[in-house]
Design an enzyme around this catalytic site. Structure first.
Site, short mmCIF file in Angstrom:
data_model
loop_
_atom_site.label_atom_id
_atom_site.label_comp_id
_atom_site.label_asym_id
_atom_site.label_seq_id
_atom_site.Cartn_x
_atom_site.Cartn_y
_atom_site.Cartn_z
CG LEU A 158 -2.01 -1.02 1.35
CD1 LEU A 158 -2.75 -0.84 2.68
CD2 LEU A 158 -2.97 -0.93 0.19
CG ASP A 159 1.83 5.51 -2.22
OD1 ASP A 159 2.33 5.95 -1.16
OD2 ASP A 159 1.80 6.15 -3.29
CG ASP B 118 15.49 -7.07 17.15
OD1 ASP B 118 14.90 -6.00 17.33
OD2 ASP B 118 16.55 -7.17 16.51
#
Length: 392
Positions: A76-77, A173
């Protein structure tokens, strides 16, 4: 058989290791996971990490695929109106949003927690950042190595000669991923009672502190600044630490009187139990260097493999110091079924470190998807069907 999170939809708007790992763990427990990436390049971790440059060049680095299986992949932009509208559609349909972006970035995209919860009041929005919300560092970029440095963990690792050392694995992480998964599970349980979603703020720095919990308590209570202790055990008990053998190195965790007795008998040194230098804990502490000398002398008679098998049968907390390949190849490690083989990539990857009842370590996962492979099929869920349009 259903898995614990069957029916839960997770939007994975993450990158690098911690965020993708959290979403992967949720998928292993049965959740539907949709990974949202930027067009063209996607998650930067697709192209870096690991020691295989060919895989990285193809957007499938070993660091990426470790926590990628089973996720739908869409692009998605989010700078475009259509991209923003599609992201909002996804969030309205979701149970959980997992993201690890700086708050200032989310605000600019209209995806801060106020905006996401306004779109979907049942949404669990889980944010993972280096320093958490509040304080001057909330928008600071941070990786595993930065948090190991700033938290104090590095100063506990190594020796006076080496100076501070980073822990070899990216422990921050993956610890953050597990912490976030724990929080999400609790929030989903709460939602069953209240019907409302919530915002979860996971801090890498706070997680680092959690890994040092007993060390922090001791410092705050005594004022004694912890120092690097090499391979010596945190218990500071004589007989707890790493010791060379005829071949290999043995890690001993002898902290209790019963364990010292088992060690002495197992090593054929029952005389230590009546030796005034070693018979009592306090005497052993006063004579710790001498005890270490006689331990090394005794252990030098056999290999670490031999001593491990013998002393485990004697009830001694003991383990041979192994390389990673050696550890993964032990019969016990194989019996646990922790590793999962992915037929598509031919890679074997980690799963989950726990079982729930008789549930296997992971539910069957789908393939590792190419960048944007599922964009059309996912977004089609939010478009009106031809029959709907004819009725309007």
């Amino acid at each position: 058989m259903t898995s614990p999170l069957t029916g839960v939809r997770v939007i994975d708007f993450t990158h690098v290791l911690a965020g993708p790992a959290c979403a992967y763990y949720l998928g292993l427990l049965g959740a539907e996971v949709i990974k949202v990436e930027r067009p063209e390049r996607g998650d930067a971790m697709r192209h870096r990490g690991g020691t295989d440059p060919a895989r990285s060049a193809n957007g499938m680095s070993t660091a990426y695929v470790t926590q990628a299986a089973g996720k739908s992949a869409i692009t998605l932009d989010l700078d475009s109106a259509d991209g923003k509208a599609s992201m909002q559609d996804l969030l309205r349909s979701a149970d959980v949003l997992v993201e690890n972006h700086r708050p200032v970035t989310l605000k600019a995209l209209g995806l801060d927690e106020g905006s996401t919860l306004a779109l979907n009041s049942r949404l669990i929005h889980c944010a993972m950042t280096g320093y958490g919300r509040g304080g001057k560092n909330e928008d600071a970029a941070a990786y595993d190595v930065n948090i190991q440095a700033t938290s104090g963990i590095m100063t506990l690792t190594g020796t006076k000669d080496t100076g501070p050392l980073r822990t070899g694995a990216p422990i921050m992480d993956y610890s953050v991923a597990l912490a976030a998964g724990f929080a999400i599970a609790a929030a989903l349980f709460e939602r069953e009672k209240t019907g409302k979603g919530t915002f979860i703020d996971v801090s890498m720095l706070d997680t680092a502190y959690t890994l040092m919990s007993s060390t922090i308590t001791d410092f705050l209570a005594t004022g004694n600044v912890p120092a690097a202790r090499g391979n010596a055990a945190n218990s500071r008990s004589p007989g707890a630490g790493s010791f060379p053998c005829k071949e290999g190195v043995l890690s001993l965790g002898v902290n209790e009187e019963s364990q010292f007795r088992a060690l002495a008998i197992g090593l054929g040194r029952a005389d230590w139990l009546t030796d005034p230098r070693f018979a009592e804990r306090q005497n052993r502490k006063q004579n710790a260097p001498l005890l270490e000398d006689v331990l090394v002398e005794a252990l030098a008679q056999r290999s670490a493999d031999d001593w491990e098998a013998h002393l485990l049968e004697s009830g001694v907390p003991v383990a041979k110091v192994r390389t990673l390949p050696e550890s993964l190849n032990t019969p016990h490690s194989k019996a646990r079924g922790y590793l999962h083989h992915d037929e598509q990539t031919g890679l074997t990857v980690p799963s989950l470190p726990f079982r729930i009842g008789q549930t296997v370590a992971h539910c069957p996962l789908g393939s590792i998807r190419e960048l944007g492979a599922d964009t059309e099929i996912i977004l089609a869920q939010f478009r009106p069907s031809p029959s709907d349009e004819s009725l309007s």
